[in-house]
Design a protein around this motif. Structure first.
Motif, PDB file in Angstrom:
ATOM      1  N   GLY A 122      37.557  36.821  32.103  1.00  0.00           N
ATOM      2  CA  GLY A 122      37.851  36.676  33.520  1.00  0.00           C
ATOM      3  C   GLY A 122      36.830  35.861  34.293  1.00  0.00           C
ATOM      4  O   GLY A 122      35.823  35.405  33.763  1.00  0.00           O
ATOM      5  N   TRP A 123      37.104  35.726  35.568  1.00  0.00           N
ATOM      6  CA  TRP A 123      36.278  34.923  36.465  1.00  0.00           C
ATOM      7  C   TRP A 123      34.998  35.672  36.807  1.00  0.00           C
ATOM      8  O   TRP A 123      35.011  36.848  37.122  1.00  0.00           O
ATOM      9  CB  TRP A 123      37.049  34.605  37.739  1.00  0.00           C
ATOM     10  CG  TRP A 123      36.257  33.810  38.738  1.00  0.00           C
ATOM     11  CD1 TRP A 123      35.665  34.270  39.867  1.00  0.00           C
ATOM     12  CD2 TRP A 123      35.974  32.419  38.671  1.00  0.00           C
ATOM     13  NE1 TRP A 123      35.020  33.255  40.524  1.00  0.00           N
ATOM     14  CE2 TRP A 123      35.191  32.090  39.809  1.00  0.00           C
ATOM     15  CE3 TRP A 123      36.292  31.404  37.763  1.00  0.00           C
ATOM     16  CZ2 TRP A 123      34.740  30.810  40.059  1.00  0.00           C
ATOM     17  CZ3 TRP A 123      35.836  30.121  38.028  1.00  0.00           C
ATOM     18  CH2 TRP A 123      35.071  29.835  39.157  1.00  0.00           C
ATOM     19  N   SER A 181      38.380  26.157  33.185  1.00  0.00           N
ATOM     20  CA  SER A 181      38.657  25.989  34.603  1.00  0.00           C
ATOM     21  C   SER A 181      39.740  24.942  34.776  1.00  0.00           C
ATOM     22  O   SER A 181      40.218  24.363  33.814  1.00  0.00           O
ATOM     23  CB  SER A 181      37.394  25.572  35.358  1.00  0.00           C
ATOM     24  OG  SER A 181      37.086  24.241  35.060  1.00  0.00           O
ATOM     25  N   GLY A 182      40.093  24.640  36.071  1.00  0.00           N
ATOM     26  CA  GLY A 182      41.059  23.609  36.349  1.00  0.00           C
ATOM     27  C   GLY A 182      42.466  24.084  36.065  1.00  0.00           C
ATOM     28  O   GLY A 182      42.740  25.268  35.888  1.00  0.00           O
ATOM     29  N   MET A 211      34.661  30.800  34.469  1.00  0.00           N
ATOM     30  CA  MET A 211      35.739  31.544  33.827  1.00  0.00           C
ATOM     31  C   MET A 211      35.380  31.798  32.374  1.00  0.00           C
ATOM     32  O   MET A 211      35.215  30.869  31.593  1.00  0.00           O
ATOM     33  CB  MET A 211      37.051  30.751  33.916  1.00  0.00           C
ATOM     34  CG  MET A 211      38.232  31.485  33.328  1.00  0.00           C
ATOM     35  SD  MET A 211      38.692  32.895  34.376  1.00  0.00           S
ATOM     36  CE  MET A 211      39.984  33.617  33.354  1.00  0.00           C
ATOM     37  N   HIS A 212      35.236  33.065  32.040  1.00  0.00           N
ATOM     38  CA  HIS A 212      34.975  33.433  30.644  1.00  0.00           C
ATOM     39  C   HIS A 212      36.320  33.600  29.963  1.00  0.00           C
ATOM     40  O   HIS A 212      37.069  34.536  30.243  1.00  0.00           O
ATOM     41  CB  HIS A 212      34.166  34.737  30.591  1.00  0.00           C
ATOM     42  CG  HIS A 212      33.690  35.084  29.226  1.00  0.00           C
ATOM     43  ND1 HIS A 212      33.695  36.361  28.731  1.00  0.00           N
ATOM     44  CD2 HIS A 212      33.188  34.313  28.243  1.00  0.00           C
ATOM     45  CE1 HIS A 212      33.224  36.370  27.504  1.00  0.00           C
ATOM     46  NE2 HIS A 212      32.909  35.132  27.196  1.00  0.00           N
ATOM     47  N   THR A 213      36.636  32.686  29.049  1.00  0.00           N
ATOM     48  CA  THR A 213      38.001  32.591  28.525  1.00  0.00           C
ATOM     49  C   THR A 213      38.267  33.440  27.294  1.00  0.00           C
ATOM     50  O   THR A 213      39.299  33.296  26.658  1.00  0.00           O
ATOM     51  CB  THR A 213      38.317  31.121  28.186  1.00  0.00           C
ATOM     52  OG1 THR A 213      37.338  30.659  27.260  1.00  0.00           O
ATOM     53  CG2 THR A 213      38.299  30.280  29.434  1.00  0.00           C
ATOM     54  N   GLY A 214      37.330  34.296  26.952  1.00  0.00           N
ATOM     55  CA  GLY A 214      37.553  35.183  25.816  1.00  0.00           C
ATOM     56  C   GLY A 214      36.794  36.466  26.029  1.00  0.00           C
ATOM     57  O   GLY A 214      36.382  36.791  27.146  1.00  0.00           O
ATOM     58  N   ILE A 215      36.630  37.216  24.954  1.00  0.00           N
ATOM     59  CA  ILE A 215      35.798  38.411  25.002  1.00  0.00           C
ATOM     60  C   ILE A 215      34.743  38.294  23.913  1.00  0.00           C
ATOM     61  O   ILE A 215      34.971  37.666  22.873  1.00  0.00           O
ATOM     62  CB  ILE A 215      36.615  39.709  24.834  1.00  0.00           C
ATOM     63  CG1 ILE A 215      37.389  39.710  23.515  1.00  0.00           C
ATOM     64  CG2 ILE A 215      37.560  39.911  26.002  1.00  0.00           C
ATOM     65  CD1 ILE A 215      38.153  41.000  23.252  1.00  0.00           C
ATOM     66  N   SER A 217      32.198  26.496  30.812  1.00  0.00           N
ATOM     67  CA  SER A 217      30.885  27.125  31.055  1.00  0.00           C
ATOM     68  C   SER A 217      30.264  26.779  32.381  1.00  0.00           C
ATOM     69  O   SER A 217      29.274  26.095  32.488  1.00  0.00           O
ATOM     70  CB  SER A 217      29.937  26.875  29.904  1.00  0.00           C
ATOM     71  OG  SER A 217      28.838  26.162  30.084  1.00  0.00           O
ATOM     72  N   VAL A 218      30.906  27.276  33.419  1.00  0.00           N
ATOM     73  CA  VAL A 218      30.322  27.195  34.749  1.00  0.00           C
ATOM     74  C   VAL A 218      29.156  28.154  34.756  1.00  0.00           C
ATOM     75  O   VAL A 218      29.354  29.341  34.669  1.00  0.00           O
ATOM     76  CB  VAL A 218      31.348  27.607  35.819  1.00  0.00           C
ATOM     77  CG1 VAL A 218      30.734  27.531  37.207  1.00  0.00           C
ATOM     78  CG2 VAL A 218      32.554  26.707  35.730  1.00  0.00           C
ATOM     79  N   LEU A 219      27.991  27.602  34.865  1.00  0.00           N
ATOM     80  CA  LEU A 219      26.802  28.408  34.632  1.00  0.00           C
ATOM     81  C   LEU A 219      26.227  28.912  35.935  1.00  0.00           C
ATOM     82  O   LEU A 219      25.799  28.138  36.762  1.00  0.00           O
ATOM     83  CB  LEU A 219      25.758  27.569  33.889  1.00  0.00           C
ATOM     84  CG  LEU A 219      26.292  27.057  32.564  1.00  0.00           C
ATOM     85  CD1 LEU A 219      25.238  26.234  31.885  1.00  0.00           C
ATOM     86  CD2 LEU A 219      26.729  28.197  31.709  1.00  0.00           C
TER      87      LEU A 219
END
Length: 453
Positions: free
Chosen positions: A332-333, A5-6, A350-354, A13-15
């Protein structure tokens, strides 16, 4: 699973626990088939647990279970209402049959009483006929009680007006007619009695079946109510557990975010230096060419212009796991569903990978040739991880990261080729199950790997 994020898009890990605000929340799945509904709930539970991989596994499981319980609750409540409706119908049916049975039994009692009365009347009539016949045979006279048939006790008048023998015959005929009528009435009453008795038998069987149906409906309703009560109790318990754990989770998230921000900064700074070095080298080469042209009296070459970014073409990545491994979570978000608990406070994460759903022990391969700059255990929640710098090509820098491995078979500083074995998948670090979390960082920013593969 990794999150950002940011400004760096590395939110750490915004849960978002999919946790309903009330017990009446609608189910997450709207499939008609119950199996499909359960599968959808299980998938949502898995997604929630994945989003909580940086938190204690018990908390993640509690959040996942809560999703399932709350998703099942509306259906269970509806099933309870339907079961209670079946109880009401069964009670109504049993009461109606009981009323009909009571009427039938009353009818039987009346018919039985009538049969008894008819039996006595037939007996009296037969006795009278016998008396008439016997008297006529013995003396040719008419017994005194024959006057009952004519409404008079003065037998002396008979001898003045008619022949006693003829009168006796008529009296006997009248009695026989009465007996025939009484017998017919008796036969009809017997038939009615048989019909009523059959009706009573049928009604008793139906009433017994209705009572069994009522009992089964009550038992079913009791089971449905017990299920609803348990779901409500479990939902309340898990909700309380998560609310109580919220301060600790938020503190843990703050620590994880700090660690992941450091990783993001490390990758960004490393790639910045690589791009600056590459650009400086290109400018040096251009300057040297210009100087050589000037020394030779030739026209100066055109000023150097950096090429347009095209990382997919530049790097040509391959999948880091065998082709048959499915992607279980994309890039993605992820917005927090309305009415749910957002532990990170940003409305999602935000999931920054797969994530590849690879069983533990699946080979993991380098997506492109490069240099390993970090291998082994890390304190960023990724467990055993591998980070590879793929350098700069036509101005684009690329870093790939592979998290949660059971073991790593390369070391920092090692050169690897595309497709080379670098690790075996696992569930180390903050992970809720075996998988490979794969990230691609282009020019210091996390991007969707599917755009490069």
């Amino acid at each position: 699973m990794r999150v950002v994020s940011g400004r760096m898009k590395f939110a750490g890990s915004v849960l978002a626990i999919a946790l309903a605000a009330s017990l009446s929340t609608a189910p997450l799945a709207h499939a008609d088939d119950l199996d499909d509904q359960q599968a959808a709930l299980n998938a949502e539970s898995a997604r929630v647990q994945q989003s909580l991989e940086f938190v204690d596994a018990n908390i993640a499981k509690a959040a996942g279970d809560l999703v399932v319980y709350q998703g099942r609750l509306p259906g269970a409540q509806q099933a309870l209402l339907e079961a209670q409706g079946r109880v009401a119908s069964a009670v109504k049916e049993a009461e109606a049959l009981a009323a009909r049975l009571d009427l039938a039994q009353q009818s039987k009692a009346k018919i039985t009483e009538q049969l008894e009365n008819d039996k006595q009347k037939i007996s009296d009539t037969k006795k009278l006929i016998g008396q008439i016949a016997a008297q006529a045979y013995k003396s040719g006279g008419v017994p005194t009680n024959v006057a009952l048939l004519f409404g008079s006790n003065d037998t002396g008048n008979f001898t003045d007006t008619m022949d006693l023998a003829n009168q006796a015959m008529r009296s006997q005929n009248a009695a026989m007619t009465k007996l025939t009528q009484q017998s017919a009435t008796n036969v009809n009453s017997q038939a009615r009695l048989a019909a009523v008795e059959q009706e009573i038998s049928d009604l008793k069987a139906k009433a017994d079946a209705a009572l069994e149906k009522e009992k089964a409906a009550r038992d079913d309703a009791a089971a449905k109510k017990a299920e609803v009560d348990k779901l409500i109790a479990d939902t309340t318990r898990l909700n309380s557990q998560l609310q109580a754990a919220k301060p600790g989770i938020q503190a843990q998230l703050a620590q994880v975010k700090a660690q992941q921000d450091a990783v993001a900064a490390e990758i960004s700074e490393r790639d910045r230096k690589l791009r600056e070095a590459w650009l400086a080298e290109q400018q040096r080469i251009a300057a040297a060419a210009a100087a050589a042209a000037a020394a030779a009296g030739q026209a100066a070459p055109a000023p150097y212009v950096p090429p347009a970014s095209n990382p997919r073409s530049n790097f040509g990545l391959i999948h880091p796991v065998p082709a048959n491994i499915p992607i279980t979570s994309g890039f993605g978000w992820r917005a927090t569903p309305p009415g749910t608990i957002d532990f990170y406070g940003q409305g999602g994460y935000m999931h920054t990978g797969i994530d590849f759903g690879a069983p533990c022990g699946t080979p993991v391969y380098a997506a492109a040739a490069g240099t390993v700059f970090s291998a082994g255990w890390g304190n960023d929640g990724g467990g055993n991880r591998v980070k590879i710098s793929h350098g700069v090509i036509n101005g684009d820098s690329l870093t790939t990261v592979y998290y949660h491995n059971t073991s790593v078979v390369v070391s920092s500083g090692q050169q690897v080729s595309q497709g080379q074995l670098i690790a075996y998948s696992g569930t180390t670090g903050n992970s809720t199950g075996c998988h490979v979390h794969f990230e691609t960082w282009v020019n210091g920013q996390a991007v969707d790997p599917m755009g490069l593969l």
